[in-house]
Design a protein around this motif. Structure first.
Motif, mmCIF file in Angstrom:
data_model
loop_
_atom_site.group_PDB
_atom_site.id
_atom_site.type_symbol
_atom_site.label_atom_id
_atom_site.label_comp_id
_atom_site.label_asym_id
_atom_site.label_seq_id
_atom_site.Cartn_x
_atom_site.Cartn_y
_atom_site.Cartn_z
ATOM 1 N N LEU A 124 41.750 16.542 -35.562
ATOM 2 C CA LEU A 124 40.599 17.109 -36.062
ATOM 3 C C LEU A 124 40.116 18.266 -35.560
ATOM 4 O O LEU A 124 39.112 18.867 -36.404
ATOM 5 C CB LEU A 124 39.548 16.114 -35.471
ATOM 6 N N THR A 125 40.366 18.818 -34.422
ATOM 7 C CA THR A 125 39.875 20.092 -33.766
ATOM 8 C C THR A 125 40.858 21.354 -33.452
ATOM 9 O O THR A 125 40.107 22.319 -33.406
ATOM 10 C CB THR A 125 39.204 19.609 -32.409
ATOM 11 N N ARG A 126 41.991 21.099 -33.556
ATOM 12 C CA ARG A 126 42.897 22.309 -33.266
ATOM 13 C C ARG A 126 43.535 22.831 -34.525
ATOM 14 O O ARG A 126 43.848 22.084 -35.551
ATOM 15 C CB ARG A 126 44.104 21.657 -32.549
ATOM 16 N N PRO A 127 43.935 24.109 -34.301
ATOM 17 C CA PRO A 127 44.577 24.946 -35.387
ATOM 18 C C PRO A 127 45.901 24.180 -35.842
ATOM 19 O O PRO A 127 46.215 23.429 -35.344
ATOM 20 C CB PRO A 127 44.708 26.350 -34.802
ATOM 21 N N ALA A 128 46.272 24.714 -37.209
ATOM 22 C CA ALA A 128 47.499 24.103 -37.884
ATOM 23 C C ALA A 128 48.629 24.379 -36.922
ATOM 24 O O ALA A 128 49.589 23.285 -36.739
ATOM 25 C CB ALA A 128 47.737 24.671 -39.268
ATOM 26 N N VAL A 129 49.013 25.471 -36.292
ATOM 27 C CA VAL A 129 50.061 25.580 -35.302
ATOM 28 C C VAL A 129 50.167 24.653 -34.126
ATOM 29 O O VAL A 129 51.137 24.011 -33.712
ATOM 30 C CB VAL A 129 50.172 27.175 -34.985
ATOM 31 N N ASP A 130 48.918 24.392 -33.506
ATOM 32 C CA ASP A 130 48.783 23.492 -32.494
ATOM 33 C C ASP A 130 49.005 22.112 -32.905
ATOM 34 O O ASP A 130 49.369 21.359 -31.883
ATOM 35 C CB ASP A 130 47.527 23.741 -31.744
ATOM 36 N N VAL A 131 48.475 21.762 -33.929
ATOM 37 C CA VAL A 131 48.435 20.452 -34.405
ATOM 38 C C VAL A 131 50.038 20.216 -34.751
ATOM 39 O O VAL A 131 50.499 19.072 -34.117
ATOM 40 C CB VAL A 131 47.978 20.449 -35.739
ATOM 41 N N TYR A 132 50.898 20.979 -35.406
ATOM 42 C CA TYR A 132 52.395 20.596 -35.232
ATOM 43 C C TYR A 132 53.052 20.696 -34.344
ATOM 44 O O TYR A 132 53.848 19.764 -33.900
ATOM 45 C CB TYR A 132 52.873 21.757 -36.284
ATOM 46 N N THR A 133 52.681 21.576 -33.290
ATOM 47 C CA THR A 133 53.536 21.674 -32.099
ATOM 48 C C THR A 133 53.147 20.560 -31.023
ATOM 49 O O THR A 133 53.953 20.165 -30.164
ATOM 50 C CB THR A 133 53.151 22.928 -31.290
ATOM 51 N N THR A 134 51.898 20.176 -31.104
ATOM 52 C CA THR A 134 51.498 18.950 -30.323
ATOM 53 C C THR A 134 51.845 17.418 -30.786
ATOM 54 O O THR A 134 52.404 16.768 -30.205
ATOM 55 C CB THR A 134 49.897 19.204 -30.019
ATOM 56 N N LEU A 135 51.763 17.278 -32.195
ATOM 57 C CA LEU A 135 51.878 16.099 -32.752
ATOM 58 C C LEU A 135 53.493 15.829 -32.850
ATOM 59 O O LEU A 135 53.808 14.450 -32.789
ATOM 60 C CB LEU A 135 51.299 15.948 -34.123
#
Length: 285
Positions: A124-135
């Motif tokens: 919901l809250t993080r940029p796209a790059v952080d979303v991919y690298t985190t999830l």
């Protein structure tokens, strides 16, 4: 009054255009969820009882004690789940990356819903790059989860929930902001190509193609062998038929010769008898 908590937490929603700081992806956390869903959450009994005066550390206790499923709203009254209520609370608290990392590192079935909540908040809250690298690392998490919605409770898994967060536009009664395609981010040099846990996908597909070709060749060879065996059987049947015909013809010829011989023997037997009768007739005279 700024240091006091309000029971219904409406101040967070009322200040969505003034003092609320935006999320790392640039969105206003007070408006990420739809207005109707936010109103149901702040009017719910769980929000008023369990989410009042809660900080980032208390979130862990609330999840362990009260969250037994993921989901948005349930039933005909569209009652918000504790999972969704705590997600709104995280939007209000705005935990930093270190706190989220601590949420995600908790292992075991006891904290699997805490991990799911943190992953949902990151989406919901993080940029796209952080979303991919985190999830993406959690696509290997095979633990079971309960998913509760209007249709009832269903069984799902952590990796399926993560996949939904990456590919779907609405999860847990919340519209997700449009996530760029991973290939586009790779072309821009913001992400490295993802290595699948299965290995190189191209090599796997090439091996499957080779296996399919070998199976087709084996099937063709088997078909040729079957045709050859059928031809051999047909030749054997034709040969048997010719032998039977030859046998029948030979039997008819031998039968005709035997008949002529028998007729000749009958003639010879009758000839002496007729001559003796003529002699006796002459003597009697």
């Amino acid at each position: 009054m700024s240091g006091f908590h309000q029971a219904d937490e409406r101040r967070f929603l009322d200040e969505r255009g003034s003092s609320v700081s935006v999320a790392p992806n640039g969105l206003n956390p007070a408006t990420i969820m739809e207005k109707a869903v936010r109103e149901r959450i702040v009017d719910s009994y769980f929000w008023k009882e369990q989410c009042f005066g809660v900080n980032e550390a208390d979130i862990v206790d609330r999840v362990v004690e009260h969250v037994s499923c993921i989901g948005g709203t349930t039933g005909t009254t569209q009652k918000p789940t504790p999972f969704l209520c705590l997600a709104l609370k995280l939007l209000q608290l705005a935990p930093n990356d270190d706190i989220l990392k601590a949420y995600l590192q908790h292992g075991g079935d006891k904290f699997k819903y805490l991990r799911a909540l943190a992953l949902f908040y990151v989406r919901l809250t993080r940029p796209a790059v952080d979303v991919y690298t985190t999830l993406e690392p959690f696509l290997a998490d095979r633990r079971k989860l309960r998913r509760k919605g209007r249709a009832g409770t269903q069984l799902t898994f952590v990796d399926e929930f993560v996949d939904d967060l990456l590919v779907k536009t609405r999860v847990c009664a919340t519209s997700l902001w449009k996530l760029p395609q991973r290939e586009d981010l790779e072309d821009l040099g913001k992400l490295e190509p993802r290595e699948s846990a299965l290995g190189d996908i191209d090599e796997i597909l090439d091996e499957e193609d080779e296996d399919d070709k070998e199976e087709e060749e084996n099937e063709e060879d088997d078909a040729d062998d079957d045709e050859e065996s059928e031809d051999e059987e047909e030749d054997d049947r034709q040969a048997d038929k010719r032998r039977r015909q030859d046998t029948d013809d030979t039997g008819d010829e031998s039968g005709g010769r035997n008949g002529l011989a028998n007729d000749r023997r009958d003639v010879r037997r009758r000839t002496p008898a007729s001559e003796s009768e003529s002699d006796r007739s002459r003597n009697g005279r």
